[in-house]
Design a protein around this motif. Structure first.
Motif, PDB file in Angstrom:
ATOM      1  N   GLU A  60       0.853  -1.199   0.000  1.00  0.00           N
ATOM      2  CA  GLU A  60       0.000   0.000   0.000  1.00  0.00           C
ATOM      3  C   GLU A  60       0.885   1.244   0.000  1.00  0.00           C
ATOM      4  O   GLU A  60       1.165   1.836   1.054  1.00  0.00           O
ATOM      5  CB  GLU A  60      -0.915  -0.020   1.219  1.00  0.00           C
ATOM      6  CG  GLU A  60      -1.876  -1.205   1.181  1.00  0.00           C
ATOM      7  CD  GLU A  60      -2.594  -1.428   2.504  1.00  0.00           C
ATOM      8  OE1 GLU A  60      -3.406  -0.569   2.866  1.00  0.00           O
ATOM      9  OE2 GLU A  60      -2.324  -2.448   3.151  1.00  0.00           O
ATOM     10  N   PRO A  61       1.359   1.628  -1.194  1.00  0.00           N
ATOM     11  CA  PRO A  61       2.364   2.698  -1.299  1.00  0.00           C
ATOM     12  C   PRO A  61       1.930   4.026  -0.673  1.00  0.00           C
ATOM     13  O   PRO A  61       2.785   4.836  -0.331  1.00  0.00           O
ATOM     14  CB  PRO A  61       2.571   2.846  -2.814  1.00  0.00           C
ATOM     15  CG  PRO A  61       2.082   1.566  -3.406  1.00  0.00           C
ATOM     16  CD  PRO A  61       1.020   1.042  -2.501  1.00  0.00           C
ATOM     17  N   ASP A  62       0.616   4.239  -0.485  1.00  0.00           N
ATOM     18  CA  ASP A  62       0.172   5.494   0.150  1.00  0.00           C
ATOM     19  C   ASP A  62       0.786   5.687   1.525  1.00  0.00           C
ATOM     20  O   ASP A  62       0.967   6.805   1.989  1.00  0.00           O
ATOM     21  CB  ASP A  62      -1.350   5.499   0.315  1.00  0.00           C
ATOM     22  CG  ASP A  62      -2.036   5.837  -0.985  1.00  0.00           C
ATOM     23  OD1 ASP A  62      -1.301   6.143  -1.952  1.00  0.00           O
ATOM     24  OD2 ASP A  62      -3.272   5.789  -1.030  1.00  0.00           O
ATOM     25  N   TYR A  63       1.116   4.569   2.172  1.00  0.00           N
ATOM     26  CA  TYR A  63       1.663   4.674   3.531  1.00  0.00           C
ATOM     27  C   TYR A  63       3.076   5.267   3.559  1.00  0.00           C
ATOM     28  O   TYR A  63       3.585   5.610   4.623  1.00  0.00           O
ATOM     29  CB  TYR A  63       1.657   3.315   4.226  1.00  0.00           C
ATOM     30  CG  TYR A  63       0.276   2.895   4.687  1.00  0.00           C
ATOM     31  CD1 TYR A  63      -0.457   3.690   5.556  1.00  0.00           C
ATOM     32  CD2 TYR A  63      -0.284   1.702   4.258  1.00  0.00           C
ATOM     33  CE1 TYR A  63      -1.723   3.313   5.981  1.00  0.00           C
ATOM     34  CE2 TYR A  63      -1.550   1.312   4.673  1.00  0.00           C
ATOM     35  CZ  TYR A  63      -2.264   2.120   5.531  1.00  0.00           C
ATOM     36  OH  TYR A  63      -3.505   1.751   5.953  1.00  0.00           O
ATOM     37  N   TRP A  64       3.714   5.367   2.395  1.00  0.00           N
ATOM     38  CA  TRP A  64       5.031   6.021   2.374  1.00  0.00           C
ATOM     39  C   TRP A  64       4.924   7.474   2.859  1.00  0.00           C
ATOM     40  O   TRP A  64       5.905   8.062   3.304  1.00  0.00           O
ATOM     41  CB  TRP A  64       5.645   5.966   0.964  1.00  0.00           C
ATOM     42  CG  TRP A  64       6.293   4.641   0.695  1.00  0.00           C
ATOM     43  CD1 TRP A  64       5.688   3.530   0.213  1.00  0.00           C
ATOM     44  CD2 TRP A  64       7.668   4.279   0.911  1.00  0.00           C
ATOM     45  NE1 TRP A  64       6.590   2.495   0.123  1.00  0.00           N
ATOM     46  CE2 TRP A  64       7.820   2.937   0.535  1.00  0.00           C
ATOM     47  CE3 TRP A  64       8.787   4.970   1.385  1.00  0.00           C
ATOM     48  CZ2 TRP A  64       9.033   2.255   0.623  1.00  0.00           C
ATOM     49  CZ3 TRP A  64      10.010   4.302   1.464  1.00  0.00           C
ATOM     50  CH2 TRP A  64      10.113   2.956   1.089  1.00  0.00           C
ATOM     51  N   ARG A  65       3.697   7.995   2.757  1.00  0.00           N
ATOM     52  CA  ARG A  65       3.475   9.354   3.265  1.00  0.00           C
ATOM     53  C   ARG A  65       3.882   9.445   4.742  1.00  0.00           C
ATOM     54  O   ARG A  65       4.435  10.440   5.191  1.00  0.00           O
ATOM     55  CB  ARG A  65       1.996   9.692   3.098  1.00  0.00           C
ATOM     56  CG  ARG A  65       1.708  11.172   3.055  1.00  0.00           C
ATOM     57  CD  ARG A  65       0.235  11.436   2.876  1.00  0.00           C
ATOM     58  NE  ARG A  65      -0.570  10.513   3.675  1.00  0.00           N
ATOM     59  CZ  ARG A  65      -1.633   9.845   3.199  1.00  0.00           C
ATOM     60  NH1 ARG A  65      -2.004   9.987   1.963  1.00  0.00           N
ATOM     61  NH2 ARG A  65      -2.314   9.036   3.986  1.00  0.00           N
ATOM     62  N   ASP A  66       3.602   8.389   5.497  1.00  0.00           N
ATOM     63  CA  ASP A  66       3.945   8.400   6.927  1.00  0.00           C
ATOM     64  C   ASP A  66       5.459   8.424   7.137  1.00  0.00           C
ATOM     65  O   ASP A  66       5.946   8.912   8.147  1.00  0.00           O
ATOM     66  CB  ASP A  66       3.348   7.180   7.634  1.00  0.00           C
ATOM     67  CG  ASP A  66       1.829   7.203   7.607  1.00  0.00           C
ATOM     68  OD1 ASP A  66       1.262   8.310   7.603  1.00  0.00           O
ATOM     69  OD2 ASP A  66       1.220   6.112   7.580  1.00  0.00           O
ATOM     70  N   VAL A  67       6.188   7.838   6.174  1.00  0.00           N
ATOM     71  CA  VAL A  67       7.659   7.864   6.251  1.00  0.00           C
ATOM     72  C   VAL A  67       8.138   9.282   5.943  1.00  0.00           C
ATOM     73  O   VAL A  67       8.982   9.847   6.641  1.00  0.00           O
ATOM     74  CB  VAL A  67       8.273   6.866   5.232  1.00  0.00           C
ATOM     75  CG1 VAL A  67       9.791   6.981   5.197  1.00  0.00           C
ATOM     76  CG2 VAL A  67       7.814   5.442   5.536  1.00  0.00           C
ATOM     77  N   ASP A  68       7.546   9.853   4.926  1.00  0.00           N
ATOM     78  CA  ASP A  68       7.923  11.174   4.453  1.00  0.00           C
ATOM     79  C   ASP A  68       7.655  12.244   5.520  1.00  0.00           C
ATOM     80  O   ASP A  68       8.506  13.084   5.819  1.00  0.00           O
ATOM     81  CB  ASP A  68       7.088  11.434   3.173  1.00  0.00           C
ATOM     82  CG  ASP A  68       7.277  12.821   2.594  1.00  0.00           C
ATOM     83  OD1 ASP A  68       8.159  13.545   3.064  1.00  0.00           O
ATOM     84  OD2 ASP A  68       6.524  13.176   1.671  1.00  0.00           O
TER      85      ASP A  68
END
Ligand code: SF4
Length: 575
Positions: A60-68
């Motif tokens: 679920e690539p949208d969760y990369w937002r949490d990394v960013d």
């Protein structure tokens, strides 16, 4: 100065696999739980702590937002033993770098990744230490680094180890994080730590880098189980230690009282737990202190759940290899330890423990309470052709003398800086690759297969198999637990569900199972033909002549004893 109250934190779990610590799903290691606890202890509100596994970020690539967007990114990972995994794929070095590049806030990396990183997560490789572009690498305990970093307003920290009070607090305060694991609640098993470090110094092993053993007292482990079970965890493995039998003792000799407090305490605070398994028992402890060890093993078998495995690190049955690598147990000693575990814990639910070890027609159709596993490691210093034959002969002897092994694990060495193997590296493992392949095949065919049939004879019931993937028209799944058996079930069933299964056939390291109980009036052709002796035409006849009042009404045409798992009406479900 960054106020902890306002700090947003993302923890990414790239998974760990250490000699005495496992954290690839369905396991959750101690690292994310302790790191979350350290954050809470330092003043970060729970609601601002996000936890993702690397697989969730892939899916679920949208969760990369949490990394960013996080003020602080904590990456946890590191493989210091090689392995292939069904439940998840560990983060590769390139992915870890991408995490560091994506993070806008401060980035911290920790866990066994501090010991080194290979080009890939595989055996017969050499590794080196890298920072993978993170701002900070925790060279001590990552949870201590997390706490100190937050306390310092994200300025920095000294590399240090955490103390027992801290770990006791953090383990309980961080239990809430399990709710964010994709496998929560049903398909998640929490790895529990009882100690770190080891009294021995095997050449290839990273555990001595933690120093001599230091134990967490029973109330702190029990308190953690209590907290985890409040957050819905029902499966536990006491896996984070070099030797469960040494728990609470002087570092080497067993202390059965401490073991009793630990195990009975866990049962008290989590009476509804579904799995209580262990990992790692040192055979040399059993040989040196046989009576205390027998008592300790009895205590474990009284409190654990069936199918438990005590992995013995024999590593090599060759005295030359033993000598050159500082291995602490000989083949003869390991054999004695195998015998003792079989005698004390090789009984099955529903029978008298004094009868152990039991197998054959009269044994109850459940897995034994606790059996030894054997770890063998290849590519060690001094290895020669004869080493392979000695290892095979050891395993054959265990079988021939009527004992059981739950699992034989054969690996090739990874060489880490700071261990004695770092000079030799992967050279011997590479030279012996062909030999290794042939030998492994022979062990699988000649020992694993008959041993599996002894441990889990046809009709053995395996409750709660989690259905994990489809392959070749079958569904594969496993129980939650330590080294669970892989079970292939005919037909493609809905994944993510749990069913009870009866074993009907054996491979080298897996079994074929049919749903338990198997209703003759409803079983599919695939399920019927999975039973030895039932071919297509018999199965066709069975289906055509339905319904049956009893099994005796059906002409099954097989000698195989079906009465233990086939029915024409609902049987009692397995517990
Ligand atoms: S006994 Fe050897 S292999 Fe086992 S944890 Fe200690 S050093 Fe490592």
């Amino acid at each position: 100065m960054t106020d902890p109250e306002t700090l947003s934190v993302t923890i990414v779990d790239g998974y760990v696999d250490e000699p005495a610590h496992f954290g690839v799903p369905p396991y959750i290691s101690t690292y994310p739980r302790y790191a979350a606890g350290a954050l809470v202890d330092a003043g970060v509100p729970r609601g601002q702590i996000t936890y993702h596994t690397i697989d969730r970020l892939r899916d679920e690539p949208d969760y990369w937002r949490d990394v960013d967007e996080a003020d602080l990114l904590i990456y946890l990972g590191g493989m210091t033993v090689p392995g292939k995994y069904v439940g998840g794929t560990p983060a590769e070095p390139d992915e870890v770098r991408k995490l560091a590049w994506t993070a806008n806030g401060t980035s911290l990396m920790g866990g066994p990744v501090k010991f080194g990183v290979g080009d890939e997560n595989a055996g017969a490789t050499e590794t080196e230490r890298q920072d993978l572009d993170f701002d900070f690498v925790a060279k001590g305990d990552v949870e201590a680094a997390v706490f100190d970093l937050v306390e310092s307003g994200l300025e920095g920290f000294n590399n240090r180890m955490r103390d027992i009070d801290e770990v006791s607090r953090w383990a309980q305060e961080g239990a809430f994080i399990v709710e964010q694991h994709p496998n929560h609640p049903e398909h998640l098993i929490a790895e529990l730590e009882t100690s770190r470090g080891c009294a021995y110094r095997c050449s290839f092993c990273t555990e001595p880098l933690y120093g001599n053993p230091s134990f967490r007292p029973p109330p702190t482990v029990v308190g953690e189980v209590d907290a985890l079970s409040d957050f819905g965890v029902k499966h536990f493995r006491i896996g984070r230690q070099a030797d469960i039998l040494a728990y609470g003792g002087d570092g080497e000799a067993p202390n059965p009282d401490a073991l009793r407090q630990l195990y009975s305490g866990i049962r008290e605070v989590a009476p509804d737990l579904e799995t209580l398994h262990l990992d790692n028992m040192n055979p040399i402890t059993i040989v040196n202190w046989p009576e205390q060890s027998r008592e300790g093993i009895r205590i474990i078998a009284e409190h654990n759940t069936p199918g438990d495995t005590a992995a013995f690190g024999l590593e090599s049955a060759d005295p030359v290899v033993q000598e050159e690598n500082n291995l602490n147990v000989s083949a003869e000693e390991c054999f004695e330890a195998v015998k003792i575990v079989n005698e004390e814990a090789g009984w099955r639910p529903g029978e008298d423990p004094a009868d152990a070890p039991t197998f054959g027609d009269d044994a109850p159709r459940r897995l034994p309470k606790l059996l030894p596993g054997i770890n063998l490691l290849h590519g060690l210093k001094g290895e020669r052709e004869e080493t392979y034959e000695r290892n095979r002969a050891f395993l054959q002897r265990v079988y021939d003398e009527g004992y059981m092994l739950r699992r034989i694990n054969i690996r090739q060495v990874m060489a880490f800086d700071g261990t004695d193997m770092s000079d030799t590296g992967a050279e011997i493992a590479n030279e012996h690759k062909q030999l290794f392949k042939r030998y492994k095949k022979r062990v699988r065919e000649e020992i694993d297969n008959p041993m599996l049939e002894r441990v889990a004879p046809p009709g053995t019931v395996l409750p709660d198999i989690h259905l994990e993937y489809h392959q070749d028209g079958k569904t594969f799944g496993r129980q939650l637990g330590t080294y669970p058996l892989l079970v292939g079930i005919p037909g493609e069933r809905q994944l993510g569900r749990t069913i009870d299964v009866a074993v009907v056939d054996h491979g080298y390291r897996s079994v074929t199972g049919v749903p338990y109980p198997l209703d003759l009036n409803a079983a599919s052709m695939n399920e019927l033909t999975a039973i030895p002796g039932i071919g297509d035409s018999t199965a066709g006849d069975i289906v055509v002549n339905r319904p049956y009042e009893s099994i005796a009404d059906a002409d099954l045409g097989t000698e195989f004893d079906l009465s233990r798992f086939v029915t024409t009406r609902p049987l009692e479900l397995a517990d």
